[in-house]
Enzyme design. Structure first.
Site, PDB file in Angstrom:
ATOM      1  N   ASP A 176       0.855  -1.176   0.000  1.00  0.00           N
ATOM      2  CA  ASP A 176       0.000   0.000   0.000  1.00  0.00           C
ATOM      3  C   ASP A 176       0.895   1.232   0.000  1.00  0.00           C
ATOM      4  O   ASP A 176       1.649   1.466   0.947  1.00  0.00           O
ATOM      5  CB  ASP A 176      -0.914   0.012   1.223  1.00  0.00           C
ATOM      6  CG  ASP A 176      -1.841   1.218   1.235  1.00  0.00           C
ATOM      7  OD1 ASP A 176      -2.834   1.206   0.489  1.00  0.00           O
ATOM      8  OD2 ASP A 176      -1.562   2.180   1.995  1.00  0.00           O
ATOM      9  N   GLU A 268      -2.084  -1.587  -5.973  1.00  0.00           N
ATOM     10  CA  GLU A 268      -3.319  -0.956  -6.416  1.00  0.00           C
ATOM     11  C   GLU A 268      -3.073  -0.146  -7.680  1.00  0.00           C
ATOM     12  O   GLU A 268      -1.975   0.356  -7.913  1.00  0.00           O
ATOM     13  CB  GLU A 268      -3.870  -0.027  -5.333  1.00  0.00           C
ATOM     14  CG  GLU A 268      -4.502  -0.738  -4.161  1.00  0.00           C
ATOM     15  CD  GLU A 268      -5.069   0.245  -3.155  1.00  0.00           C
ATOM     16  OE1 GLU A 268      -6.294   0.239  -2.935  1.00  0.00           O
ATOM     17  OE2 GLU A 268      -4.288   1.015  -2.586  1.00  0.00           O
ATOM     18  N   ASP A 355      -2.987   1.983   6.797  1.00  0.00           N
ATOM     19  CA  ASP A 355      -2.168   1.545   5.668  1.00  0.00           C
ATOM     20  C   ASP A 355      -1.817   0.062   5.780  1.00  0.00           C
ATOM     21  O   ASP A 355      -1.813  -0.656   4.771  1.00  0.00           O
ATOM     22  CB  ASP A 355      -0.899   2.380   5.597  1.00  0.00           C
ATOM     23  CG  ASP A 355      -1.188   3.845   5.314  1.00  0.00           C
ATOM     24  OD1 ASP A 355      -2.244   4.119   4.706  1.00  0.00           O
ATOM     25  OD2 ASP A 355      -0.383   4.707   5.709  1.00  0.00           O
TER      26      ASP A 355
END
Length: 461
Positions: A176, A268, A355
């Site tokens: 992340d 992501e 996170d």
């Protein structure tokens, strides 16, 4: 006349003795430069015209204006595909490069890594791109080499760590990315954000004020800049170059460690351009921090490094609520403001750093793909996509041929055996391996107005 690279090159060979003439002396000047200076510009011109034509006809999405000529302040670059170019291996110093029409030039960086592969016969230089960047001449070699298959651990030795109700192997890591921490791994490791531009912002402000007090150029009156103004601008350019080099070096070390230490990486798909497009003065600090972090560069490097090493890569859909989803019970919160740094689940009471919780959810997505669960398609509703994100499956683990990407005018050519060896049932895997070296001294700038060529930094090795 056709807009293909072949037709444009043929037309240039027909008219070059008439148009490439010095008006004062009447002498033809095109033989003073390498023929590749014109070929690379023609190839890029053909690619730009083809893209513009495809957009007008609807074959390509997006908007684009008619191609324009390069400005005098644009990047100077030239691609060499034929002629005498490469490394000077004789002598053993590993610091000399041969270029057409220029000769042997000493490099500031050692070329021993590439020279060892060439001497051993495991690498072959296909092209060289010469460019002028930030006050330095640089050359980037496109190399064809064989990448060995990655040794994978046996399936029986994979240990599992519980992530909610699922079990994910320790060789799977969720990443992340963010501003406070550059990357938070599902293993619990938090990588600090170096903030390269912020560390040198004070010096840049000081140099900017100093340049404003100097006598700069003025196009309206024809005023020439002073030497002190030019010296200050060179100092500003040096600081910006140091920021870019430091950021690129740190990101390369991070992505290389991820693909080396883990079998599968999950990231992501972030719309960084959309995140920094609006906000005005109220969001100016956040936009500056997002651009300084280089979040999109992390995914770009992971895309090709996982293909090089055979590491699996999953890319979660941008609408997947990784921060709002509880990694323990999979319940999605309605709202989670950015100022809230600790995630607290209202259903099960699970507490974790937001996170780290997002990284755990990303790591759990690998188990969904490996288990055969269906992923959301691009045509489904956004609400459904948020529950079941679109995931790109892991790359195939096999031997590959690292082949440099030629310019558009030469696509489809090259070594047929290399292309056939790296072709599977679904797609052709093309890789890129380049070596970049900057020159210690300055050489004569190419006089031809050539188009841009892609460059790959040294650390991508």
């Amino acid at each position: 006349m056709s807009w293909s690279a072949y037709s444009l090159r043929k037309h240039w060979n027909t008219v070059k003795n008439d148009v490439a003439v010095n008006t004062d002396t009447g002498k033809v000047w095109w033989p003073e430069n390498s023929k590749e200076a014109y070929s690379s510009g023609i190839a890029n011109c053909a690619a730009a015209l083809s893209n513009w034509s495809d957009i007008r006809s609807g074959k390509r999405k997006g908007s684009m204006g008619f191609p324009r000529f390069k400005g005098k302040r644009a990047l100077l670059s030239c691609r060499f595909t034929t002629g005498s170019f490469g490394l000077v291996i004789d002598g053993g110093d590993r610091r000399h490069i041969q270029l057409p029409r220029i000769g042997v030039v000493r490099s500031a960086e050692s070329t021993r890594k590439l020279a060892r592969k060439i001497v051993a016969g495991t690498a072959r230089i296909r092209s060289a791109t010469l460019s002028y960047r930030r006050g330095r001449w640089q050359v980037s070699f496109s190399v064809e080499t064989t990448l060995p298959a990655r040794a994978l651990p046996p399936a029986t030795t994979r240990t599992a760590a519980a992530v909610g109700d699922r079990a994910v192997g320790r060789s799977v890591v969720g990443v992340d990315v963010g501003v406070k921490h550059l990357a938070v791994l599902s293993t619990g490791e938090m990588i600090e954000n170096p903030k390269h531009a912020r560390k040198r912002a004070k010096r840049l402000r000081r140099l900017g004020r100093r340049a404003s007090r100097r006598v700069g150029p003025d196009r309206r009156t024809g005023q020439q800049p002073s030497r002190r103004w030019l010296r200050t601008r060179e100092q500003i350019r040096t600081v910006h170059a140091r920021i870019a080099d430091s950021r690129r070096d740190h990101l390369h070390k991070l992505t290389t460690r991820l693909v080396r230490d883990f079998d599968t990486v999950v990231v992501e798909e972030l719309n960084i351009a959309g995140m920094t497009r609006s906000g005005g003065v109220y969001k100016r600090g956040l936009n500056r921090a997002l651009n300084d972090a280089g979040l999109a560069e992390i995914r770009r490097q992971l895309m090709y490094k996982t293909e090089w090493t055979g590491t699996g890569l999953h890319v979660a859909d941008r609408w997947y609520p990784s921060s709002k989803t509880c990694s323990n019970c999979q319940v999605v919160k309605a709202k989670l403001p950015l100022k809230v740094r600790v995630f607290t689940c209202d259903a099960c009471g699970f507490r974790a750093d937001r996170d780290h919780n997002a990284a755990l959810n990303l790591a759990a997505l690998a188990a969904i793909v490996d288990g055969g669960a269906s992923s959301a398609s691009c045509g489904r509703d956004v609400k459904d996509a948020r529950q079941k994100p679109t995931i790109r499956p892991a790359a195939r683990r096999a031997d590959g041929i690292a082949v440099g990407t030629p310019h558009s005018g030469e696509r489809g050519r090259g070594n047929p055996a290399a292309h056939a060896e790296c072709t599977n049932d679904t797609q052709r895997e093309r890789y890129r391996l380049a070596y970049s070296s900057s020159f210690a001294g300055r050489t004569t700038k190419p006089t031809a107005n050539v188009a841009n060529a892609s460059m790959v930094p040294t650390n991508e090795l």
